[in-house]
Structures are given as structure tokens and as C-alpha cells.
Motif scaffolding. Structure first.
Motif, PDB file in Angstrom:
ATOM      1  N   ASP A   1     -39.348 108.243  65.333  1.00 33.00           N
ATOM      2  CA  ASP A   1     -38.570 106.599  65.276  1.00 33.00           C
ATOM      3  C   ASP A   1     -39.475 106.219  64.546  1.00 33.00           C
ATOM      4  O   ASP A   1     -40.084 105.566  63.432  1.00 33.00           O
ATOM      5  N   TYR A   2     -41.379 105.522  65.038  1.00 39.21           N
ATOM      6  CA  TYR A   2     -41.951 104.871  64.654  1.00 39.21           C
ATOM      7  C   TYR A   2     -42.927 105.068  63.532  1.00 39.21           C
ATOM      8  O   TYR A   2     -43.278 104.843  62.677  1.00 39.21           O
TER       9      TYR A   2
ATOM     10  N   GLN B   1     -40.769 104.880  60.463  1.00 39.92           N
ATOM     11  CA  GLN B   1     -40.960 103.341  60.470  1.00 39.92           C
ATOM     12  C   GLN B   1     -42.312 102.641  59.299  1.00 39.92           C
ATOM     13  O   GLN B   1     -42.031 101.912  58.414  1.00 39.92           O
ATOM     14  N   PHE B   2     -43.496 103.053  60.395  1.00 40.41           N
ATOM     15  CA  PHE B   2     -44.069 103.863  59.162  1.00 40.41           C
ATOM     16  C   PHE B   2     -44.704 103.922  57.955  1.00 40.41           C
ATOM     17  O   PHE B   2     -44.931 102.862  57.265  1.00 40.41           O
TER      18      PHE B   2
ATOM     19  N   ARG C   1     -41.647 101.371  55.976  1.00 34.99           N
ATOM     20  CA  ARG C   1     -42.690  99.800  55.743  1.00 34.99           C
ATOM     21  C   ARG C   1     -44.320  99.526  55.279  1.00 34.99           C
ATOM     22  O   ARG C   1     -45.127  98.561  55.161  1.00 34.99           O
ATOM     23  N   CYS C   2     -45.179 100.582  55.867  1.00 35.82           N
ATOM     24  CA  CYS C   2     -46.466  99.907  56.239  1.00 35.82           C
ATOM     25  C   CYS C   2     -47.213 101.228  55.977  1.00 35.82           C
ATOM     26  O   CYS C   2     -48.677 100.602  55.205  1.00 35.82           O
TER      27      CYS C   2
ATOM     28  N   HIS D   1     -38.887  98.320  65.822  1.00 39.45           N
ATOM     29  CA  HIS D   1     -37.904  98.549  65.494  1.00 39.45           C
ATOM     30  C   HIS D   1     -37.616 100.490  66.357  1.00 39.45           C
ATOM     31  O   HIS D   1     -36.817 101.291  66.096  1.00 39.45           O
ATOM     32  N   ALA D   2     -38.486 100.941  66.388  1.00 41.68           N
ATOM     33  CA  ALA D   2     -38.598 101.922  67.649  1.00 41.68           C
ATOM     34  C   ALA D   2     -38.347 101.691  68.794  1.00 41.68           C
ATOM     35  O   ALA D   2     -38.287 102.804  69.511  1.00 41.68           O
TER      36      ALA D   2
ATOM     37  N   ASP E   1     -44.259  95.693  64.301  1.00 39.90           N
ATOM     38  CA  ASP E   1     -42.519  95.636  63.510  1.00 39.90           C
ATOM     39  C   ASP E   1     -41.748  96.318  63.935  1.00 39.90           C
ATOM     40  O   ASP E   1     -40.891  96.922  63.788  1.00 39.90           O
ATOM     41  N   CYS E   2     -42.995  97.815  63.586  1.00 41.02           N
ATOM     42  CA  CYS E   2     -42.609  98.785  64.181  1.00 41.02           C
ATOM     43  C   CYS E   2     -42.403  99.494  65.764  1.00 41.02           C
ATOM     44  O   CYS E   2     -41.033 100.132  65.652  1.00 41.02           O
ATOM     45  N   TYR E   3     -43.005  98.722  65.975  1.00 39.79           N
ATOM     46  CA  TYR E   3     -42.947  99.273  67.487  1.00 39.79           C
ATOM     47  C   TYR E   3     -41.661  98.363  67.734  1.00 39.79           C
ATOM     48  O   TYR E   3     -40.841  99.218  68.071  1.00 39.79           O
TER      49      TYR E   3
ATOM     50  N   CYS F   1     -47.463  94.321  60.593  1.00 38.86           N
ATOM     51  CA  CYS F   1     -46.241  95.868  60.192  1.00 38.86           C
ATOM     52  C   CYS F   1     -46.574  97.020  61.171  1.00 38.86           C
ATOM     53  O   CYS F   1     -45.368  97.018  61.693  1.00 38.86           O
TER      54      CYS F   1
END
Length: 524
Positions: free
Chosen positions: A323-324, A327-328, A331-332, A350-351, A346-348, A343
């Protein structure tokens, strides 16, 4: 501020030193990592109980668990030209009706001299010529082989073993190949040039399988090739569950071996490295002044290592890790946000990963500042040396490197083939070869049928439906034809006068039509 000229020099320097570091990796413990065997059976004088030292190509598709035992033909060429003359080489063959020497009789193993072009190009041309396997004969002695150096009387030697790496175009090569060192290859060439047959066996070991498969992925946070795989494989990892154990690895360049740390501990490679030049990564955009730096890649690598330690190492699935990463990448993964701490946070979120746990892990492992060793990064470098990783990305299943493209389907197939017969999980038997692979992984059942066909129920249903359709059309055509015939009969009878029957009854000519045409008009 680094001058542009200096920037390009540094980029070239780190690329060269990284390559040299890769060569050192291959020569370090490569013997322990060889899963193949090379043996000469004919003539008996060349047979060695322990087999011949060699290096396996990092491309092609070896028959793991099998072997290729065939006669060797020496091309007497570097085989760089795609137009291969199969009527040359040794041993000498008989001439055919055209007066030319017969081509190499299939199946055969082709020996080719090293040099002139890439390994991939040589093996590809051997494959086009019909070879079942290829052996590249090295043309330079290893400096460590004093006997070879003295026998050839040349001062030129190679300090490290060559690596049969993929040049980036080896996806179409399907035959296996080995590199044979000069001192050994020369003996085989001498035999075939004397018109003596030589039979060689190329054999590949299959690691002892069981009811759990271990698979690894070697990559970097900036690697563009593995991004799609990392975004799509979570559902497969979850479906395999406890039947498979995943371990992600981050490739880190050894800055000390790459001369990125000066004698006084100074970082000589600037923002390509952390810890005063100890741990390095290549610059993704080849611009030391702007964008993502090598140090940024090292930091993100350490972050992902720590996430796995706390959220994946215990079960080998690591849903939060997947998931991380997803997300990365969403997003990043761009120059503006790659190194942005907000950023990452933010990934932390959401994961569902605890920020303080990961930040403490990164710090406790040794951090990324000053000339301080980092435990986790050192372990990664040791692992890549022992595994012999030189190409990124690379996936391993039961310690065997997967050949071909890195896709969800190919890795899944490799994992399912790694189980002991009868122990593979249901998801393997159900979804291997399923045309709707993603749907099968998510539901646990293949609804479309395997092999691009249809299921039995769907086939029988289709037959029944077609039968009903054709039956209905036939019935409609029958009724329509009958009505048309009736109308024609009515029209014909309407032209006649009323007829008197035998009983004196004067009937209408339409009576026949009204009765459905059951009377025979020709009856007396």
C-alpha cells in the motif's frame, strides 16, 4: 553549486565505478550461486567428475530441472553477423549434392568465440541457426589464472570474471548459454578442430521445493521498470497468503568500493551518496543540480526497508508495504515530491503506517548522516553480493532468477511452478492460464475458462441457445411458407365456378382452403 562539466564527469565516474562494483560482485561468491553444471562426456579424456567451471547467462530460458546433452559444433566465428553460415566451422562434415559442407545437424550446442558484439547478439544468432544451447568461449585469461597467462604468453589479462548480462534486448532469446573460461574452451576447440566429436551436457539444478515458495524482488525506488509490477502485485501476494514468503530488497551501491569516500572520510560523489560516501545510488535524471538525487533514492530505500521490517517481515505478505509503495508511486514519484517529507507522511497515513515507528527504525539502524555505518544498508549490500545481483529489476523464486519481463502474471507463474507437486495452493491451480487473471485473483475462481477457451457449462449453454434459435427460425419459415401456399391455392380456386358435389351439394371452391388443405384435389 556544481559546475555542469564537473556534473557530467561525476555522473560518468559513478556509472563506471558502479559497473566495476558489479563486476566485483560477480567474481566474489559466484561459485556458490551457480545452479547449473557443465560437463564433457565425449571424449572421456576431457571428462571431469566435478564438471567445468563456467558462468551462466542472465538471459535466455534454461530448462530448470533438466539438461541438454548434445554434440558441440564450433562456429569458428564471433557470430556477430545475423546471417549465420551453418556450413562452416568444425568438425568437418560430409558434402551434400550441391558440393557444400552439410549444415550443423540439429539438435546441437554451438560454441562461439567471445568478442565483437554483445553476448545477447551472439546467442540470438546461435538460436536463429538452430542451436539448442550456446557456449561462449572466452578469449582472454583471468589474471588470477597464472597457468593460462603463462601458456598464452600474453601480458593482457582480465582482472575479474566477465558477466553474461542482458544488454536490454534479450527478451527474445529462449535458448540457454554458458561462458566457458579460455583455458577450458581451448581444449574443446582443439578437439573439434581435429575433427573429433565432443559431447557436452548443460544441466540446471532445481532447488528442492516444498509447500512454501520464497520469492524476492531486487529494485530501487527510482526504477521505472518495476513500478507497474509493484502497483499490481498486492492482490496476488494476499491470495498466496502463507503459502509464499516475499522479501523486497533495495539495491545499494557500495560507495567505499566505488571510491566515493575519500581518505579523509569526505564524500567525493556529493549528493549521489549518504553517510559521507558510504551508500550510493545513481542519479535518476542524470542531473546533480536539480531533481531527484542519488542520496534521495538511498533514503527512500532505507524507508522501505524499515516499513517491511515492521509491516511485512512477520507474515511475508506485507499488505501495508504494498500500500505504501503504491501510494508513493501515485503521489510522490516525481522530482518535486520524491524527497518531500510531507508527501511521505501522507503515504504513511493512507497506508495505515505509524510514522514514528519508521522514523525511529531509520535512525536506530545508523541513520544517513556522518560517516556512520547503517546496519540495514550493509545487510542489503551483503545480500546482493552473495546473490550475485547485477541487473535491475530482478525477481528470484526459490533463489532462481526469473527470466523475461517483470509482470504480475510471469512472477505468479514462477511462484506456482516452485511448489512441490501436489502442494500448490488452490489459487495456482485455479488462476494459472486463466484469461481473466485479475478477476480470478480477486474472486479465487476462473470464470472465463482456461487456455482462452470456454467452460463446459458455457459451451453447452451456447449449443442449446443456438439450437433454440435455429429451431425457431425453421418453424417460422415453415409457417410462412405454408401460409403463402394457402394464399396461392385460394387465388387459383377463386377463379373457378362453384362446383356440384356427388351429393348434390353445391360447394364453394374455398371449402378446400378452409379445411386446411386436407383433401386431395386429384382424388376421383
Amino acid at each position: 553549486q556544481v559546475e555542469p562539466k564537473t556534473t557530467m564527469t561525476l555522473i560518468k565516474c559513478i556509472s563506471l565505478t558502479a559497473l566495476l562494483s558489479g563486476v566485483g560482485i560477480a567474481s566474489g561468491d559466484s561459485t556458490d550461486n551457480v545452479s547449473s553444471r557443465l560437463q564433457v562426456h565425449v571424449p572421456q579424456s576431457l571428462f571431469r567428475p566435478e564438471g567445468y567451471d563456467h558462468r551462466e547467462a542472465l538471459f535466455g530460458v534454461p530448462p530448470y530441472g533438466g539438461a541438454i546433452a548434445q554434440s558441440v559444433y564450433y562456429a569458428d566465428s564471433d557470430l556477430c553477423d545475423p546471417t549465420v553460415d551453418t556450413r562452416k566451422g568444425y568438425p568437418i562434415r560430409n558434402k551434400d549434392s550441391s558440393g557444400k559442407m552439410e549444415p550443423w545437424p540439429s539438435p546441437f550446442i554451438l560454441m562461439v568465440d567471445r568478442g565483437g558484439c554483445s553476448f545477447v547478439q551472439k546467442v540470438r544468432n546461435a538460436q536463429k541457426a538452430g542451436a539448442a544451447g550456446a557456449i561462449i568461449a572466452d578469449n582472454t585469461c583471468l589474471c588470477s589464472d597464472k597457468d593460462c597467462v603463462s601458456a598464452n604468453g600474453k601480458a593482457v589479462c582480465q582482472p575479474a570474471e566477465p558477466i553474461m548480462a542482458d544488454d536490454g534486448s534479450g527478451g527474445d532469446v529462449s535458448i540457454p548459454s554458458f561462458l566457458m573460461f579460455k583455458v577450458d574452451a581451448d581444449q574443446i576447440k582443439a578437439e573439434v578442430k581435429a575433427n573429433q566429436m565432443v559431447q557436452v551436457e548443460m544441466q540446471w539444478a532445481l532447488p528442492s521445493p516444498d509447500d512454501r515458495v520464497e520469492y524476492d524482488l531486487w529494485t530501487t525506488p527510482s526504477d521505472p521498470v518495476s513500478k507497474d509490477f509493484q502497483k499490481s502485485f498486492k492482490s496476488v501476494a494476499q491470495a498466496l497468503g502463507s503459502h509464499a514468503y516475499f522479501t523486497p530488497h533495495m539495491y545499494i551501491y557500495d560507495g567505499i568500493k566505488s571510491n566515493c569516500q575519500g581518505f579523509d572520510g569526505e564524500n567525493m560523489c556529493f549528493n549521489l551518496c549518504t553517510n559521507n560516501g558510504r551508500y550510493c545510488a545513481t542519479d535518476p535524471d542524470n542531473d546533480l543540480d536539480h531533481g531527484i538525487s542519488g542520496a534521495d533514492v538511498v533514503k527512500e530505500s532505507l524507508r522501505r526497508i524499515c516499513i517491511w521490517k515492521h509491516y511485512g517481515e512477520s507474515d511475508g505478505v506485507g499488505s501495508e508495504w504494498w500500500d505504501y509503495v503504491t501510494q508513493f508511486l501515485d503521489r510522490c514519484d516525481n522530482p518535486d515530491f520524491f524527497a518531500n517529507e510531507d508527501c511521505a507522511k501522507d503515504c504513511y497515513k493512507h497506508a495505515k503506517i505509524k510514522e514514528d515507528v519508521i522514523e525511529r527504525c531509520m535512525k536506530d539502524s545508523g541513520g544517513l548522516e556522518k560517516d556512520t555505518p547503517n546496519t540495514f544498508l550493509d545487510l542489503e549490500m551483503q545480500a546482493q553480493v552473495s546473490r550475485g545481483v547485477v541487473i535491475l529489476p530482478t525477481a528470484f523464486v526459490n533463489t532462481i532468477a526469473l527470466r523475461g519481463g517483470l509482470t504480475t502474471a510471469t512472477v505468479f507463474t514462477g511462484i506456482c511452478n516452485g511448489y512441490l507437486d501436489g502442494t500448490e495452493p488452490k489459487i495456482c491451480t485455479e488462476c494459472q492460464g486463466c484469461p481473466d487473471f485479475d478477476g480470478c485473483i480477486n474472486s479465487g475462481k476462473c470464470h472465463g475458462g482456461k487456455g482462452g477457451g470456454v467452460s463446459k457449462n458455457a459451451f453447452m449453454g451456447s449449443i442449446l441457445l443456438l439450437s433454440c434459435v435455429f429451431g425457431a427460425v425453421a418453424f417460422w419459415h415453415y409457417r410462412k411458407t405454408r401460409e403463402e401456399m394457402r394464399e396461392q391455392v385460394r387465388g387459383i380456386l377463386a377463379e373457378y365456378m362453384p362446383l356440384e358435389g356427388d351429393d348434390g351439394h353445391v360447394g364453394s371452391p374455398m371449402d378446400f382452403a378452409r379445411r386446411g388443405g386436407t383433401e386431395n384435389l386429384m382424388m376421383s
